[in-house]
Scaffold this active site. Sequence first.
Site, mmCIF file in Angstrom:
data_model
loop_
_atom_site.group_PDB
_atom_site.id
_atom_site.type_symbol
_atom_site.label_atom_id
_atom_site.label_comp_id
_atom_site.label_asym_id
_atom_site.label_seq_id
_atom_site.Cartn_x
_atom_site.Cartn_y
_atom_site.Cartn_z
ATOM 1 N N ASN A 82 0.801 -1.236 0.000
ATOM 2 C CA ASN A 82 0.000 0.000 0.000
ATOM 3 C C ASN A 82 0.828 1.277 0.000
ATOM 4 O O ASN A 82 0.280 2.370 -0.147
ATOM 5 C CB ASN A 82 -1.003 0.024 1.176
ATOM 6 C CG ASN A 82 -1.975 -1.133 1.109
ATOM 7 O OD1 ASN A 82 -2.598 -1.330 0.075
ATOM 8 N ND2 ASN A 82 -2.072 -1.918 2.158
ATOM 9 N N ARG B 47 -3.576 7.573 -0.420
ATOM 10 C CA ARG B 47 -4.074 6.828 0.734
ATOM 11 C C ARG B 47 -4.039 7.702 1.985
ATOM 12 O O ARG B 47 -3.010 8.333 2.272
ATOM 13 C CB ARG B 47 -3.220 5.569 0.846
ATOM 14 C CG ARG B 47 -2.399 5.393 2.069
ATOM 15 C CD ARG B 47 -1.586 4.123 2.071
ATOM 16 N NE ARG B 47 -2.009 3.236 3.113
ATOM 17 C CZ ARG B 47 -1.156 2.525 3.862
ATOM 18 N NH1 ARG B 47 0.141 2.569 3.638
ATOM 19 N NH2 ARG B 47 -1.618 1.755 4.806
ATOM 20 N N GLU C 297 14.403 -0.096 10.254
ATOM 21 C CA GLU C 297 12.945 -0.194 10.068
ATOM 22 C C GLU C 297 12.356 1.219 10.112
ATOM 23 O O GLU C 297 12.652 1.979 11.033
ATOM 24 C CB GLU C 297 12.364 -1.049 11.206
ATOM 25 C CG GLU C 297 10.858 -1.204 11.164
ATOM 26 C CD GLU C 297 10.325 -1.953 12.399
ATOM 27 O OE1 GLU C 297 11.128 -2.521 13.181
ATOM 28 O OE2 GLU C 297 9.098 -1.941 12.584
ATOM 29 N N ARG D 39 -1.115 5.168 17.441
ATOM 30 C CA ARG D 39 -2.282 4.761 16.645
ATOM 31 C C ARG D 39 -2.955 3.544 17.293
ATOM 32 O O ARG D 39 -2.888 3.381 18.502
ATOM 33 C CB ARG D 39 -1.821 4.485 15.208
ATOM 34 C CG ARG D 39 -1.242 5.746 14.535
ATOM 35 C CD ARG D 39 -0.818 5.480 13.106
ATOM 36 N NE ARG D 39 -1.950 5.103 12.278
ATOM 37 C CZ ARG D 39 -1.820 4.567 11.060
ATOM 38 N NH1 ARG D 39 -0.600 4.349 10.551
ATOM 39 N NH2 ARG D 39 -2.885 4.243 10.363
HETATM 40 C C1 DQA Z 1 3.182 2.087 8.264
HETATM 41 C C2 DQA Z 1 2.387 1.751 9.535
HETATM 42 C C3 DQA Z 1 1.660 0.427 9.396
HETATM 43 O O1 DQA Z 1 0.929 0.134 10.575
HETATM 44 C C4 DQA Z 1 0.677 0.492 8.236
HETATM 45 O O2 DQA Z 1 0.048 -0.758 8.056
HETATM 46 C C5 DQA Z 1 1.309 0.972 6.984
HETATM 47 C C6 DQA Z 1 2.289 2.044 7.032
HETATM 48 C C7 DQA Z 1 3.800 3.497 8.323
HETATM 49 O O3 DQA Z 1 4.683 3.749 7.511
HETATM 50 O O4 DQA Z 1 3.408 4.317 9.150
HETATM 51 O O5 DQA Z 1 0.923 0.551 5.880
HETATM 52 O O6 DQA Z 1 4.234 1.156 8.122
#
Ligand code: DQA
Length: 155
Positions: A18, A25, A105, A114
Amino acid sequence: MQLTRTGPIRISLIHGPNLNMLGVRDPDIYGKETFESVNRKIETHAKSLGLEVKIQQSNSEGAIVDFVQDALAWASAIVINPAAYTHYSYAIRDAIADSRLPTVEVHLSNVHAREEFRRHSVISPVATGQIVGFGPYGYLLALEAAKNLIEESHR
Ligand code: DQA
């Protein structure tokens, strides 16, 4: 070009599912900047740091495992935003652990502020460190962190 004992510092930068939809998005959370624009900034910053970066994105877990395995052949470090796979992909976690490459990461949003399920990362225990909450700038910070890790390991 920045040189190490093994040649230029090469970074594999991997975007998970995504993230190709950035700009479209949920802009309140992920911002309005497009995926293409983010990648251009990553490339420009990498160049200014003397790094070679290869940017890859997939919506599939297996493809991301393949990217991590491939990095073993040519990269000095991995920068990865595993997106939703962060929270449950043992396959990506194992691939990173098996690679033994320094791994940064990245999360665009502050995952700790969140939903509860986003607070847990199965990737963090095998990553060198985590950068969260700074939007696309986090990728630029991650490149610097990766460069520093590699340079320190060659001292
Ligand atoms: C994300 C945080 C994840 O929880 C989420 O599913 C994403 C994007 C972020 O970059 O903040 O797709 O990795």
